[in-house]
Enzyme design. Structure first.
Site, mmCIF file in Angstrom:
data_model
loop_
_atom_site.group_PDB
_atom_site.id
_atom_site.type_symbol
_atom_site.label_atom_id
_atom_site.label_comp_id
_atom_site.label_asym_id
_atom_site.label_seq_id
_atom_site.Cartn_x
_atom_site.Cartn_y
_atom_site.Cartn_z
ATOM 1 N N HIS A 72 -53.639 10.886 -6.557
ATOM 2 C CA HIS A 72 -54.066 10.099 -7.760
ATOM 3 C C HIS A 72 -55.316 9.893 -7.553
ATOM 4 O O HIS A 72 -55.321 9.640 -9.347
ATOM 5 C CB HIS A 72 -52.926 8.564 -7.799
ATOM 6 C CG HIS A 72 -53.576 7.653 -7.080
ATOM 7 N ND1 HIS A 72 -53.225 6.657 -7.353
ATOM 8 C CD2 HIS A 72 -54.308 7.586 -5.967
ATOM 9 C CE1 HIS A 72 -53.721 5.270 -7.439
ATOM 10 N NE2 HIS A 72 -54.483 6.305 -6.030
ATOM 11 N N ASP B 238 -60.256 10.555 7.516
ATOM 12 C CA ASP B 238 -61.193 10.413 6.643
ATOM 13 C C ASP B 238 -62.711 10.412 6.615
ATOM 14 O O ASP B 238 -62.538 10.829 7.643
ATOM 15 C CB ASP B 238 -60.614 8.213 6.069
ATOM 16 C CG ASP B 238 -60.370 7.557 5.028
ATOM 17 O OD1 ASP B 238 -61.264 7.941 4.150
ATOM 18 O OD2 ASP B 238 -58.882 7.554 4.729
ATOM 19 N N GLY C 34 -64.695 12.703 8.380
ATOM 20 C CA GLY C 34 -64.690 14.647 7.657
ATOM 21 C C GLY C 34 -63.960 14.428 6.597
ATOM 22 O O GLY C 34 -64.565 13.713 5.743
ATOM 23 N N ASP C 35 -64.131 15.721 5.738
ATOM 24 C CA ASP C 35 -64.155 16.130 3.904
ATOM 25 C C ASP C 35 -62.836 16.776 4.051
ATOM 26 O O ASP C 35 -63.159 17.478 4.627
ATOM 27 C CB ASP C 35 -65.596 16.515 3.650
ATOM 28 C CG ASP C 35 -65.165 17.012 1.865
ATOM 29 O OD1 ASP C 35 -64.602 16.580 1.674
ATOM 30 O OD2 ASP C 35 -66.006 17.306 1.671
ATOM 31 N N PHE C 36 -61.800 16.113 2.841
ATOM 32 C CA PHE C 36 -60.566 16.501 2.897
ATOM 33 C C PHE C 36 -60.958 17.836 2.290
ATOM 34 O O PHE C 36 -60.022 18.459 1.715
ATOM 35 C CB PHE C 36 -59.987 15.539 2.443
ATOM 36 C CG PHE C 36 -59.267 14.990 0.943
ATOM 37 C CD1 PHE C 36 -60.594 15.198 0.782
ATOM 38 C CD2 PHE C 36 -59.313 13.273 1.684
ATOM 39 C CE1 PHE C 36 -60.176 13.978 -1.018
ATOM 40 C CE2 PHE C 36 -59.042 12.397 0.968
ATOM 41 C CZ PHE C 36 -59.363 13.184 -0.769
HETATM 42 C C1 LIG Z 1 -57.117 5.084 -2.360
HETATM 43 S S1 LIG Z 1 -57.418 5.380 -0.668
HETATM 44 C C2 LIG Z 1 -55.866 5.388 0.381
HETATM 45 C C3 LIG Z 1 -55.677 4.985 1.323
HETATM 46 C C4 LIG Z 1 -54.331 5.306 2.377
HETATM 47 N N1 LIG Z 1 -53.768 5.954 2.353
HETATM 48 C C5 LIG Z 1 -53.387 4.179 1.890
HETATM 49 O O1 LIG Z 1 -52.721 5.022 1.657
HETATM 50 O O2 LIG Z 1 -53.674 2.587 1.929
HETATM 51 C C6 LIG Z 1 -57.891 6.697 -0.677
HETATM 52 C C7 LIG Z 1 -58.543 7.348 1.051
HETATM 53 O O3 LIG Z 1 -59.034 8.375 0.345
HETATM 54 C C8 LIG Z 1 -60.828 8.448 1.354
HETATM 55 N N2 LIG Z 1 -61.582 9.745 0.858
HETATM 56 C C9 LIG Z 1 -61.622 9.716 -0.370
HETATM 57 N N3 LIG Z 1 -62.104 11.426 -0.065
HETATM 58 C C10 LIG Z 1 -62.666 11.473 0.998
HETATM 59 C C11 LIG Z 1 -62.638 12.368 1.667
HETATM 60 N N4 LIG Z 1 -64.041 13.724 1.008
HETATM 61 N N5 LIG Z 1 -62.119 13.232 2.996
HETATM 62 C C12 LIG Z 1 -62.040 12.115 3.510
HETATM 63 N N6 LIG Z 1 -60.861 11.784 2.497
HETATM 64 C C13 LIG Z 1 -61.488 10.813 1.106
HETATM 65 C C14 LIG Z 1 -60.965 7.298 1.476
HETATM 66 O O4 LIG Z 1 -61.339 7.237 2.349
HETATM 67 C C15 LIG Z 1 -59.473 6.325 0.987
HETATM 68 O O5 LIG Z 1 -59.200 5.598 2.450
#
Ligand SMILES: C[S@@+](CC[C@H](N)C(=O)[O-])C[C@H]1O[C@@H](n2cnc3c(N)ncnc32)[C@H](O)[C@@H]1O
Length: 340
Positions: free
Chosen positions: A250, A204, A230-232
Protein backbone atom coordinates in the site's frame (compact mmCIF):
# COMPACT_ATOMS: atom_id res chain seq x y z
CA UNK A 1 -20.00 9.19 8.75
CA UNK A 2 -17.43 9.23 11.53
CA UNK A 3 -19.46 11.59 13.76
CA UNK A 4 -22.86 11.31 15.39
CA UNK A 5 -25.04 13.90 13.68
CA UNK A 6 -28.42 13.31 15.27
CA UNK A 7 -29.93 16.33 17.01
CA UNK A 8 -27.08 18.68 16.03
CA UNK A 9 -27.68 22.10 14.45
CA UNK A 10 -27.28 21.84 10.64
CA UNK A 11 -23.79 23.39 10.38
CA UNK A 12 -22.39 21.56 13.38
CA UNK A 13 -21.40 18.25 11.68
CA UNK A 14 -19.33 20.10 9.06
CA UNK A 15 -17.76 22.29 11.75
CA UNK A 16 -16.91 19.25 13.87
CA UNK A 17 -15.28 17.55 10.92
CA UNK A 18 -13.12 20.53 10.13
CA UNK A 19 -11.96 20.66 13.74
CA UNK A 20 -11.16 16.92 13.81
CA UNK A 21 -7.52 17.76 13.04
CA UNK A 22 -7.37 19.87 16.20
CA UNK A 23 -8.53 16.83 18.16
CA UNK A 24 -5.60 14.90 16.64
CA UNK A 25 -3.25 17.60 17.90
CA UNK A 26 -4.69 17.28 21.39
CA UNK A 27 -4.03 13.53 21.23
CA UNK A 28 -0.50 14.14 19.97
CA UNK A 29 0.11 16.53 22.88
CA UNK A 30 -1.13 13.82 25.26
CA UNK A 31 1.38 11.43 23.66
CA UNK A 32 4.26 13.90 23.55
CA UNK A 33 3.79 14.88 27.21
CA UNK A 34 3.54 11.23 28.25
CA UNK A 35 0.29 11.90 30.13
CA UNK A 36 -0.99 8.33 29.82
CA UNK A 37 2.31 7.02 31.20
CA UNK A 38 1.97 9.37 34.17
CA UNK A 39 -1.56 8.04 34.76
CA UNK A 40 -0.57 4.39 34.28
CA UNK A 41 -0.35 3.68 38.01
CA UNK A 42 -3.81 5.13 38.70
CA UNK A 43 -5.78 8.38 39.02
CA UNK A 44 -3.95 11.61 39.91
CA UNK A 45 -5.01 15.13 40.66
CA UNK A 46 -4.37 17.59 37.81
CA UNK A 47 -1.73 19.27 40.01
CA UNK A 48 0.11 15.96 40.54
CA UNK A 49 -0.09 15.27 36.83
CA UNK A 50 1.24 18.75 36.02
CA UNK A 51 4.21 18.21 38.36
CA UNK A 52 4.94 14.76 36.91
CA UNK A 53 4.68 15.95 33.28
CA UNK A 54 6.46 19.29 33.96
CA UNK A 55 3.56 21.25 32.50
CA UNK A 56 1.77 24.48 33.37
CA UNK A 57 -1.05 23.28 35.65
CA UNK A 58 -3.87 25.64 34.52
CA UNK A 59 -3.07 24.96 30.86
CA UNK A 60 -2.79 21.23 31.41
CA UNK A 61 -6.28 21.36 32.97
CA UNK A 62 -7.58 22.76 29.67
CA UNK A 63 -5.93 20.01 27.66
CA UNK A 64 -7.34 17.39 30.06
CA UNK A 65 -10.83 18.86 29.71
CA UNK A 66 -10.60 18.38 25.93
CA UNK A 67 -9.10 14.89 26.24
CA UNK A 68 -11.96 13.93 28.59
CA UNK A 69 -14.46 15.25 26.03
CA UNK A 70 -12.71 13.07 23.44
CA UNK A 71 -13.09 10.04 25.70
CA UNK A 72 -9.42 9.42 26.51
CA UNK A 73 -9.53 10.33 30.20
CA UNK A 74 -12.21 11.06 32.78
CA UNK A 75 -12.51 13.00 36.01
CA UNK A 76 -13.57 11.10 39.12
CA UNK A 77 -15.88 12.55 41.78
CA UNK A 78 -12.86 13.55 43.91
CA UNK A 79 -11.39 15.57 41.00
CA UNK A 80 -8.70 13.04 40.16
CA UNK A 81 -8.06 12.23 36.50
CA UNK A 82 -7.92 8.65 35.23
CA UNK A 83 -7.42 6.98 31.88
CA UNK A 84 -10.43 5.50 30.12
CA UNK A 85 -10.00 2.14 28.31
CA UNK A 86 -9.41 4.11 25.05
CA UNK A 87 -6.82 6.30 26.78
CA UNK A 88 -4.93 3.21 28.01
CA UNK A 89 -3.73 2.73 24.40
CA UNK A 90 -1.72 5.96 24.73
CA UNK A 91 0.50 4.31 27.36
CA UNK A 92 3.98 3.47 26.04
CA UNK A 93 3.82 0.03 27.63
CA UNK A 94 0.33 -0.92 26.32
CA UNK A 95 0.34 -3.91 24.01
CA UNK A 96 -0.35 -2.44 20.55
CA UNK A 97 0.24 1.06 21.97
CA UNK A 98 -0.83 3.89 19.63
CA UNK A 99 1.55 6.40 21.28
CA UNK A 100 4.40 5.85 18.78
CA UNK A 101 1.84 6.18 15.97
CA UNK A 102 0.69 9.55 17.33
CA UNK A 103 4.29 10.77 17.58
CA UNK A 104 5.41 9.55 14.15
CA UNK A 105 2.35 10.13 11.97
CA UNK A 106 1.36 13.52 13.37
CA UNK A 107 4.99 14.69 13.32
CA UNK A 108 5.66 18.08 11.69
CA UNK A 109 7.27 16.58 8.55
CA UNK A 110 4.10 14.54 7.93
CA UNK A 111 1.78 17.46 8.78
CA UNK A 112 3.59 19.65 6.26
CA UNK A 113 2.98 17.04 3.57
CA UNK A 114 -0.78 17.06 4.33
CA UNK A 115 -0.82 20.76 3.44
CA UNK A 116 -0.13 19.62 -0.13
CA UNK A 117 -3.27 17.44 -0.39
CA UNK A 118 -5.16 19.79 -2.78
CA UNK A 119 -2.15 19.88 -5.12
CA UNK A 120 -1.77 16.09 -4.85
CA UNK A 121 -5.41 15.72 -5.92
CA UNK A 122 -4.84 18.12 -8.84
CA UNK A 123 -1.78 16.23 -10.07
CA UNK A 124 -1.98 12.69 -8.65
CA UNK A 125 1.59 13.26 -7.40
CA UNK A 126 2.68 12.82 -3.75
CA UNK A 127 3.04 15.97 -1.67
CA UNK A 128 5.91 14.80 0.53
CA UNK A 129 8.77 14.99 -2.05
CA UNK A 130 7.50 18.37 -3.30
CA UNK A 131 7.53 19.80 0.22
CA UNK A 132 10.75 18.17 1.49
CA UNK A 133 12.77 17.63 -1.68
CA UNK A 134 13.16 13.93 -0.75
CA UNK A 135 10.96 10.83 -0.89
CA UNK A 136 9.56 9.62 2.45
CA UNK A 137 12.00 6.69 2.89
CA UNK A 138 15.01 8.82 1.88
CA UNK A 139 13.85 11.46 4.35
CA UNK A 140 13.69 8.88 7.16
CA UNK A 141 17.15 7.58 6.25
CA UNK A 142 18.49 11.15 6.43
CA UNK A 143 16.73 11.85 9.76
CA UNK A 144 17.49 8.82 11.97
CA UNK A 145 15.44 10.06 14.93
CA UNK A 146 12.32 10.37 12.80
CA UNK A 147 13.18 7.06 11.12
CA UNK A 148 13.31 5.34 14.51
CA UNK A 149 9.99 6.96 15.50
CA UNK A 150 8.39 5.67 12.30
CA UNK A 151 9.75 2.15 12.84
CA UNK A 152 8.37 2.20 16.39
CA UNK A 153 4.98 3.34 15.06
CA UNK A 154 4.81 0.46 12.59
CA UNK A 155 5.74 -1.97 15.34
CA UNK A 156 2.61 -0.91 17.25
CA UNK A 157 0.18 -2.47 14.77
CA UNK A 158 2.38 -5.40 13.75
CA UNK A 159 1.11 -7.60 16.58
CA UNK A 160 -2.44 -7.17 15.23
CA UNK A 161 -1.25 -7.99 11.71
CA UNK A 162 0.49 -11.13 12.99
CA UNK A 163 -2.75 -12.26 14.65
CA UNK A 164 -4.64 -11.62 11.40
CA UNK A 165 -2.12 -13.64 9.37
CA UNK A 166 -2.20 -16.55 11.82
CA UNK A 167 -6.01 -16.49 12.00
CA UNK A 168 -6.24 -16.82 8.22
CA UNK A 169 -3.30 -19.12 7.43
CA UNK A 170 -1.77 -22.10 9.21
CA UNK A 171 1.98 -21.53 9.53
CA UNK A 172 2.69 -25.01 10.93
CA UNK A 173 3.48 -26.46 7.48
CA UNK A 174 5.70 -23.54 6.43
CA UNK A 175 9.43 -24.24 6.73
CA UNK A 176 10.79 -20.73 6.12
CA UNK A 177 8.76 -17.52 6.19
CA UNK A 178 10.36 -14.49 4.53
CA UNK A 179 9.05 -11.17 5.88
CA UNK A 180 9.67 -8.63 3.11
CA UNK A 181 9.81 -5.07 4.50
CA UNK A 182 9.44 -6.67 7.93
CA UNK A 183 10.50 -3.56 9.86
CA UNK A 184 11.35 -4.19 13.50
CA UNK A 185 10.32 -7.86 13.26
CA UNK A 186 7.33 -7.92 15.57
CA UNK A 187 5.12 -9.83 13.10
CA UNK A 188 7.88 -12.36 12.46
CA UNK A 189 8.61 -12.71 16.18
CA UNK A 190 4.92 -13.41 16.89
CA UNK A 191 4.83 -16.01 14.08
CA UNK A 192 8.02 -17.70 15.28
CA UNK A 193 6.87 -17.71 18.91
CA UNK A 194 3.51 -19.26 17.99
CA UNK A 195 4.97 -21.81 15.55
CA UNK A 196 7.73 -24.09 16.84
CA UNK A 197 9.93 -25.31 14.01
CA UNK A 198 9.25 -22.27 11.79
CA UNK A 199 12.31 -20.37 10.56
CA UNK A 200 12.27 -16.74 9.51
CA UNK A 201 14.10 -14.36 7.21
CA UNK A 202 13.56 -10.66 7.78
CA UNK A 203 14.34 -8.38 4.85
CA UNK A 204 14.35 -4.59 5.11
CA UNK A 205 16.45 -1.50 4.43
CA UNK A 206 19.89 -1.86 6.05
CA UNK A 207 19.38 1.17 8.33
CA UNK A 208 16.33 -0.51 9.94
CA UNK A 209 18.14 -3.72 10.91
CA UNK A 210 19.96 -2.66 14.13
CA UNK A 211 16.53 -2.02 15.72
CA UNK A 212 15.27 -5.33 14.32
CA UNK A 213 18.28 -7.20 15.72
CA UNK A 214 17.59 -5.80 19.18
CA UNK A 215 13.88 -6.57 19.01
CA UNK A 216 14.26 -10.18 17.79
CA UNK A 217 16.95 -10.83 20.39
CA UNK A 218 14.69 -9.48 23.15
CA UNK A 219 11.80 -11.61 21.85
CA UNK A 220 14.01 -14.72 22.15
CA UNK A 221 13.70 -15.76 18.48
CA UNK A 222 16.93 -14.35 17.01
CA UNK A 223 18.45 -17.86 16.66
CA UNK A 224 15.63 -18.95 14.29
CA UNK A 225 15.84 -15.90 12.13
CA UNK A 226 18.15 -14.48 9.47
CA UNK A 227 18.35 -10.71 8.91
CA UNK A 228 19.03 -9.44 5.40
CA UNK A 229 19.42 -5.80 4.39
CA UNK A 230 18.71 -4.61 0.85
CA UNK A 231 16.37 -2.97 -1.60
CA UNK A 232 13.23 -4.90 -2.51
CA UNK A 233 13.21 -3.41 -5.99
CA UNK A 234 16.54 -5.11 -6.70
CA UNK A 235 16.12 -8.55 -5.11
CA UNK A 236 14.65 -10.28 -2.07
CA UNK A 237 16.06 -13.41 -0.37
CA UNK A 238 15.36 -16.68 -2.18
CA UNK A 239 14.36 -20.01 -0.72
CA UNK A 240 11.28 -19.18 1.38
CA UNK A 241 8.18 -21.36 1.41
CA UNK A 242 6.01 -18.32 2.07
CA UNK A 243 6.60 -14.58 1.69
CA UNK A 244 4.67 -12.08 3.75
CA UNK A 245 4.43 -8.37 2.90
CA UNK A 246 2.55 -6.62 5.69
CA UNK A 247 1.41 -3.07 4.88
CA UNK A 248 4.19 -2.81 2.30
CA UNK A 249 2.37 -2.82 -1.05
CA UNK A 250 0.00 0.00 0.00
CA UNK A 251 3.04 2.31 0.32
CA UNK A 252 3.65 2.19 -3.44
CA UNK A 253 1.95 3.27 -6.68
CA UNK A 254 0.98 0.41 -9.02
CA UNK A 255 4.18 0.36 -11.07
CA UNK A 256 6.50 0.05 -8.07
CA UNK A 257 4.09 -2.31 -6.26
CA UNK A 258 4.28 -4.69 -9.24
CA UNK A 259 8.09 -4.32 -9.29
CA UNK A 260 8.30 -5.40 -5.62
CA UNK A 261 5.98 -8.35 -6.26
CA UNK A 262 8.04 -9.31 -9.34
CA UNK A 263 11.19 -9.34 -7.19
CA UNK A 264 9.38 -11.74 -4.83
CA UNK A 265 8.23 -13.84 -7.78
CA UNK A 266 11.85 -14.11 -9.03
CA UNK A 267 13.03 -15.25 -5.60
CA UNK A 268 10.28 -17.83 -5.10
CA UNK A 269 10.15 -21.47 -6.16
CA UNK A 270 7.01 -22.77 -7.92
CA UNK A 271 4.31 -23.52 -5.36
CA UNK A 272 5.56 -20.95 -2.82
CA UNK A 273 2.95 -18.56 -1.49
CA UNK A 274 2.84 -14.81 -1.04
CA UNK A 275 0.63 -13.24 1.62
CA UNK A 276 -0.19 -9.53 1.60
CA UNK A 277 -1.48 -8.29 4.95
CA UNK A 278 -3.43 -5.17 4.03
CA UNK A 279 -6.55 -3.19 4.79
CA UNK A 280 -8.76 -3.86 1.80
CA UNK A 281 -11.10 -1.02 0.80
CA UNK A 282 -14.71 -2.16 0.90
CA UNK A 283 -17.34 -0.85 -1.51
CA UNK A 284 -19.88 1.74 -0.39
CA UNK A 285 -19.92 5.05 1.44
CA UNK A 286 -19.65 3.78 5.03
CA UNK A 287 -16.95 5.35 7.18
CA UNK A 288 -13.78 3.30 7.15
CA UNK A 289 -10.42 4.61 8.42
CA UNK A 290 -8.83 2.89 5.41
CA UNK A 291 -10.29 5.68 3.25
CA UNK A 292 -8.39 8.28 5.30
CA UNK A 293 -5.22 6.16 5.18
CA UNK A 294 -5.66 6.09 1.41
CA UNK A 295 -5.26 9.88 1.40
CA UNK A 296 -2.20 9.59 3.67
CA UNK A 297 -0.70 7.14 1.17
CA UNK A 298 -1.37 9.68 -1.59
CA UNK A 299 0.22 12.53 0.35
CA UNK A 300 3.32 10.60 1.45
CA UNK A 301 3.99 8.28 -1.47
CA UNK A 302 1.56 8.92 -4.35
CA UNK A 303 0.35 5.44 -3.34
CA UNK A 304 -3.04 4.08 -2.36
CA UNK A 305 -5.16 1.65 -0.35
CA UNK A 306 -6.80 -0.87 -2.68
CA UNK A 307 -9.84 -3.08 -3.16
CA UNK A 308 -9.47 -6.86 -3.33
CA UNK A 309 -9.76 -6.69 -7.13
CA UNK A 310 -6.99 -4.10 -7.32
CA UNK A 311 -4.67 -6.36 -5.27
CA UNK A 312 -5.58 -9.28 -7.53
CA UNK A 313 -4.64 -7.23 -10.61
CA UNK A 314 -1.23 -6.30 -9.12
CA UNK A 315 -0.42 -9.91 -8.21
CA UNK A 316 -1.48 -11.19 -11.62
CA UNK A 317 0.58 -8.48 -13.34
CA UNK A 318 3.60 -9.75 -11.34
CA UNK A 319 3.02 -13.30 -12.57
CA UNK A 320 1.19 -14.84 -9.60
CA UNK A 321 -1.91 -17.05 -9.86
CA UNK A 322 -4.70 -18.45 -7.63
CA UNK A 323 -5.30 -15.11 -5.91
CA UNK A 324 -7.68 -15.29 -2.92
CA UNK A 325 -8.71 -12.52 -0.53
CA UNK A 326 -9.26 -13.82 3.01
CA UNK A 327 -11.06 -11.16 5.07
CA UNK A 328 -9.99 -11.50 8.71
CA UNK A 329 -10.95 -9.30 11.63
CA UNK A 330 -11.51 -5.74 10.33
CA UNK A 331 -9.56 -3.91 9.11
CA UNK A 332 -7.25 -6.70 7.99
CA UNK A 333 -7.41 -9.03 5.01
CA UNK A 334 -4.85 -11.53 3.78
CA UNK A 335 -4.45 -11.51 0.01
CA UNK A 336 -2.89 -14.84 -0.93
CA UNK A 337 -1.35 -15.86 -4.23
CA UNK A 338 0.70 -18.77 -5.47
CA UNK A 339 3.88 -18.69 -7.56
CA UNK A 340 2.94 -20.94 -10.52
C1 LIG B 1 4.83 0.42 6.46
S1 LIG B 1 6.32 -0.37 6.92
C2 LIG B 1 5.74 -2.01 7.33
C3 LIG B 1 6.61 -2.74 8.32
C4 LIG B 1 6.13 -4.12 8.75
N1 LIG B 1 5.92 -5.01 7.62
C5 LIG B 1 4.89 -4.07 9.61
O1 LIG B 1 3.95 -4.83 9.39
O2 LIG B 1 4.88 -3.28 10.56
C6 LIG B 1 7.10 -0.62 5.35
C7 LIG B 1 8.50 -1.21 5.45
O3 LIG B 1 9.08 -1.25 4.13
C8 LIG B 1 10.45 -0.98 4.28
N2 LIG B 1 11.02 -0.52 2.99
C9 LIG B 1 10.77 0.66 2.35
N3 LIG B 1 11.46 0.73 1.20
C10 LIG B 1 12.20 -0.41 1.13
C11 LIG B 1 13.11 -0.93 0.15
N4 LIG B 1 13.40 -0.23 -0.97
N5 LIG B 1 13.65 -2.16 0.37
C12 LIG B 1 13.35 -2.86 1.48
N6 LIG B 1 12.47 -2.44 2.44
C13 LIG B 1 11.90 -1.22 2.26
C14 LIG B 1 10.50 0.09 5.35
O4 LIG B 1 11.77 0.22 5.91
C15 LIG B 1 9.45 -0.40 6.32
O5 LIG B 1 9.98 -1.21 7.34
Amino acid sequence: MVLETEGLPPREPALRLLSAGWASHAVRAMAALGLADHLAAGPRTPEELAAASRTHAPTLARLLRTLAALGLCATDGDGRVRLTPHGEFLRSDAPDSVRPYALALLAPHVERAWEGLPEAVRTGEPAFPRVHGLGFWEYLAAHPEEGAAFDAAMTGGAEERARALMAARDLAGVGTLVDVGGGQGRLLAAALTATPGLRGVLFDRPEVLPGTEAFLTGAGVRDRCELVGGDFFAAVPAGGDAYVLAVVVHDWPDEQAVAILRACHRAMAPGARVWLVERVVRPGDAFDRTKLLDLLMLVLFGAQERTGEEYRALLEAAGFGSVTVHPVEPPWSIVEAVRP
